[in-house]
Design a protein around this motif. Structure first.
Motif, PDB file in Angstrom:
ATOM      1  N   LYS A 137      21.345 -61.998  17.472  1.00 36.55           N
ATOM      2  CA  LYS A 137      21.028 -60.586  17.199  1.00 36.55           C
ATOM      3  C   LYS A 137      22.236 -59.687  17.465  1.00 36.55           C
ATOM      4  N   GLU A 140      24.514 -60.131  14.561  1.00 37.84           N
ATOM      5  CA  GLU A 140      23.929 -59.515  13.361  1.00 37.84           C
ATOM      6  C   GLU A 140      24.140 -58.000  13.383  1.00 37.84           C
ATOM      7  N   LYS A 141      24.021 -57.374  14.541  1.00 36.85           N
ATOM      8  CA  LYS A 141      24.276 -55.931  14.651  1.00 36.85           C
ATOM      9  C   LYS A 141      25.717 -55.588  14.309  1.00 36.85           C
ATOM     10  N   LYS A 145      26.152 -62.669   9.427  1.00 33.67           N
ATOM     11  CA  LYS A 145      24.943 -63.270   8.868  1.00 33.67           C
ATOM     12  C   LYS A 145      24.759 -64.655   9.473  1.00 33.67           C
ATOM     13  N   ASP A 146      23.542 -64.964   9.907  1.00 28.24           N
ATOM     14  CA  ASP A 146      23.227 -66.282  10.461  1.00 28.24           C
ATOM     15  C   ASP A 146      23.126 -67.285   9.323  1.00 28.24           C
ATOM     16  N   MET A 162      27.764 -68.411  11.908  1.00 31.78           N
ATOM     17  CA  MET A 162      27.575 -67.053  11.423  1.00 31.78           C
ATOM     18  C   MET A 162      28.851 -66.644  10.708  1.00 31.78           C
TER      19      MET A 162
END
Length: 168
Positions: A137, A140-141, A145-146, A162
């Motif tokens: 997370k 991602e912030k 992208k995972d 990622m």
């Protein structure tokens, strides 16, 4: 943040400090070995961005990586500096380290943001990293992208790949 920190490439004389920070930030099975960190600093300093605390005169955190034409993360990037090919399109990130006393103030986010600009200036258009579930997370912030479970088994751990595509 620029008034408190100087964001720049690491200096060779800061190698031992970087090794010390790595040992603080990662458990022994995951931390980069001293000799690999020093070799990385000597051969790819332009891909090793530090946040230097101007008032305290020490490195607060850093992000380092290598440049490659490969697209998939592999464990050899951590240990074989010969996988580094300056100016290639992919940067494999090898460690985001922030001293505990600097955490919680968005320094990691600022380091990543500045590293994205650095990587673009060095010719990259994509950055790849591996992380544990609990860090997904956070990355991602930051725009990553995972990509799912990684083939990496560094430290005998399970990782996620990622990536972030760098744009103009």
């Amino acid at each position: 943040m620029d008034e408190v920190f100087e964001f720049r490439s690491i200096k060779r004389e800061e190698a031992e400090e970087a090794v010390e920070i790595e040992m603080i930030c990662f458990p022994p099975n995951e931390a980069c070995k001293r000799e690999n960190m020093i070799e990385r600093i000597e051969k790819a300093p332009e891909y090793f961005l530090v946040a230097f605390d101007k008032e305290k005169g020490k490195i607060a955190g850093f992000l380092n990586g290598i440049s490659t034409n490969e697209t998939v993360f592999r464990d050899e990037f951590f240990t074989d500096i010969n996988t580094h090919i300056p100016g290639e399109k992919n940067v494999m990130l090898l460690g985001l380290d922030v001293r505990p006393e600097y955490r919680g103030a968005h320094l990691a986010t600022e380091i990543v943001k500045k590293y994205c600009n650095l990587a673009q200036n060095l010719g990259a258009d994509r950055m790849v990293l591996t992380c544990h579930d609990e860090k997904i997370k956070m990355y991602e912030k930051m725009g990553f992208k995972d990509l799912g479970i990684s083939a990496s088994v560094w430290g005998k751990e399970v990782w996620h790949d990622m990536d972030i595509v760098l744009s103009d």
